[in-house]
Design a protein around this motif. Structure first.
Motif, PDB file in Angstrom:
ATOM      1  N   LEU A  28      84.480 106.591 131.181  1.00 44.77           N
ATOM      2  CA  LEU A  28      85.579 106.246 130.282  1.00 44.77           C
ATOM      3  C   LEU A  28      85.081 105.412 129.103  1.00 44.77           C
ATOM      4  N   THR A  29      84.118 104.552 129.341  1.00 45.03           N
ATOM      5  CA  THR A  29      83.488 103.776 128.262  1.00 45.03           C
ATOM      6  C   THR A  29      82.816 104.709 127.269  1.00 45.03           C
ATOM      7  N   GLU A  30      82.119 105.705 127.786  1.00 44.11           N
ATOM      8  CA  GLU A  30      81.442 106.684 126.927  1.00 44.11           C
ATOM      9  C   GLU A  30      82.462 107.458 126.094  1.00 44.11           C
ATOM     10  N   TRP A  31      83.591 107.839 126.713  1.00 45.15           N
ATOM     11  CA  TRP A  31      84.623 108.562 125.983  1.00 45.15           C
ATOM     12  C   TRP A  31      85.170 107.696 124.855  1.00 45.15           C
ATOM     13  N   CYS A  32      85.432 106.431 125.134  1.00 40.02           N
ATOM     14  CA  CYS A  32      85.963 105.518 124.108  1.00 40.02           C
ATOM     15  C   CYS A  32      84.989 105.364 122.948  1.00 40.02           C
ATOM     16  N   ALA A  33      83.696 105.315 123.256  1.00 40.45           N
ATOM     17  CA  ALA A  33      82.688 105.196 122.200  1.00 40.45           C
ATOM     18  C   ALA A  33      82.633 106.465 121.348  1.00 40.45           C
ATOM     19  N   ALA A  34      82.867 107.607 121.973  1.00 42.53           N
ATOM     20  CA  ALA A  34      82.820 108.874 121.247  1.00 42.53           C
ATOM     21  C   ALA A  34      84.102 109.152 120.459  1.00 42.53           C
ATOM     22  N   HIS A  35      85.205 108.508 120.824  1.00 42.99           N
ATOM     23  CA  HIS A  35      86.501 108.749 120.184  1.00 42.99           C
ATOM     24  C   HIS A  35      87.168 107.432 119.779  1.00 42.99           C
ATOM     25  N   PRO A  36      86.532 106.622 118.952  1.00 45.19           N
ATOM     26  CA  PRO A  36      87.069 105.291 118.649  1.00 45.19           C
ATOM     27  C   PRO A  36      88.397 105.300 117.889  1.00 45.19           C
ATOM     28  N   THR A  37      88.713 106.365 117.175  1.00 46.42           N
ATOM     29  CA  THR A  37      89.957 106.391 116.402  1.00 46.42           C
ATOM     30  C   THR A  37      91.104 107.075 117.148  1.00 46.42           C
ATOM     31  N   ASP A  38      90.833 107.609 118.324  1.00 44.17           N
ATOM     32  CA  ASP A  38      91.877 108.239 119.125  1.00 44.17           C
ATOM     33  C   ASP A  38      92.807 107.150 119.658  1.00 44.17           C
ATOM     34  N   PRO A  39      94.116 107.264 119.447  1.00 44.80           N
ATOM     35  CA  PRO A  39      95.045 106.231 119.915  1.00 44.80           C
ATOM     36  C   PRO A  39      94.979 105.978 121.421  1.00 44.80           C
ATOM     37  N   ARG A  40      94.574 106.982 122.196  1.00 41.32           N
ATOM     38  CA  ARG A  40      94.455 106.790 123.650  1.00 41.32           C
ATOM     39  C   ARG A  40      93.368 105.786 123.999  1.00 41.32           C
ATOM     40  N   ALA A  41      92.414 105.570 123.091  1.00 41.11           N
ATOM     41  CA  ALA A  41      91.338 104.615 123.341  1.00 41.11           C
ATOM     42  C   ALA A  41      91.892 103.209 123.556  1.00 41.11           C
ATOM     43  N   VAL A  42      93.020 102.885 122.946  1.00 43.54           N
ATOM     44  CA  VAL A  42      93.637 101.563 123.122  1.00 43.54           C
ATOM     45  C   VAL A  42      93.965 101.341 124.599  1.00 43.54           C
ATOM     46  N   ALA A  61      94.879 101.496 114.724  1.00 43.19           N
ATOM     47  CA  ALA A  61      95.702 102.704 114.887  1.00 43.19           C
ATOM     48  C   ALA A  61      97.028 102.552 114.149  1.00 43.19           C
ATOM     49  N   LEU A  62      97.596 101.354 114.166  1.00 42.85           N
ATOM     50  CA  LEU A  62      98.864 101.125 113.478  1.00 42.85           C
ATOM     51  C   LEU A  62      98.709 101.110 111.963  1.00 42.85           C
ATOM     52  N   GLU A  63      97.512 100.803 111.483  1.00 42.41           N
ATOM     53  CA  GLU A  63      97.250 100.779 110.050  1.00 42.41           C
ATOM     54  C   GLU A  63      96.844 102.144 109.505  1.00 42.41           C
ATOM     55  N   ALA A  64      96.764 103.142 110.365  1.00 40.27           N
ATOM     56  CA  ALA A  64      96.329 104.479 109.946  1.00 40.27           C
ATOM     57  C   ALA A  64      97.275 105.032 108.889  1.00 40.27           C
ATOM     58  N   PRO A  65      96.724 105.706 107.891  1.00 38.86           N
ATOM     59  CA  PRO A  65      97.569 106.300 106.848  1.00 38.86           C
ATOM     60  C   PRO A  65      98.537 107.320 107.453  1.00 38.86           C
ATOM     61  N   GLY A  66      99.722 107.372 106.877  1.00 35.14           N
ATOM     62  CA  GLY A  66     100.703 108.346 107.312  1.00 35.14           C
ATOM     63  C   GLY A  66     101.667 107.817 108.360  1.00 35.14           C
ATOM     64  N   LEU A  67     101.404 106.641 108.902  1.00 35.79           N
ATOM     65  CA  LEU A  67     102.336 106.063 109.871  1.00 35.79           C
ATOM     66  C   LEU A  67     103.351 105.208 109.130  1.00 35.79           C
ATOM     67  N   SER A  68     104.624 105.398 109.483  1.00 37.81           N
ATOM     68  CA  SER A  68     105.635 104.562 108.846  1.00 37.81           C
ATOM     69  C   SER A  68     105.754 103.255 109.619  1.00 37.81           C
ATOM     70  N   PRO A  69     106.189 102.177 108.961  1.00 35.64           N
ATOM     71  CA  PRO A  69     106.258 100.870 109.629  1.00 35.64           C
ATOM     72  C   PRO A  69     107.237 100.815 110.777  1.00 35.64           C
TER      73      PRO A  69
END
Length: 69
Positions: A28-42, A61-69
């Motif tokens: 799971l650590t390896e997956w998180c390192a490979a997918h750092p911008t995936d919201p599931r990583a949180v 993840a909350l600051e990602a473009p396209g997300l409304s406040p």
């Protein structure tokens, strides 16, 4: 004990505490390192006990473009 699969890793639920138990933390650590911008990583980082990193990833993840406040 119930559980589920996350990022190819089995996660069990402790029946008393209802906390997740990662059966293969290295995978799971390896997956998180490979997918750092995936919201599931949180959530996965939190399950691994890496709370500071989970908080940072959550804010990013909350600051990602396209997300409304």
């Amino acid at each position: 004990m119930s559980g589920f699969e996350a990022a190819g890793t089995r996660i069990s639920i402790d029946p008393e505490t209802l906390r997740e138990i990662v059966l293969d933390p290295a995978a799971l650590t390896e997956w998180c390192a490979a997918h750092p911008t995936d919201p599931r990583a949180v959530a996965f980082l939190r399950m691994l006990g890496r709370l500071d990193e989970a908080a940072i990833a959550g804010r990013q993840a909350l600051e990602a473009p396209g997300l409304s406040p």
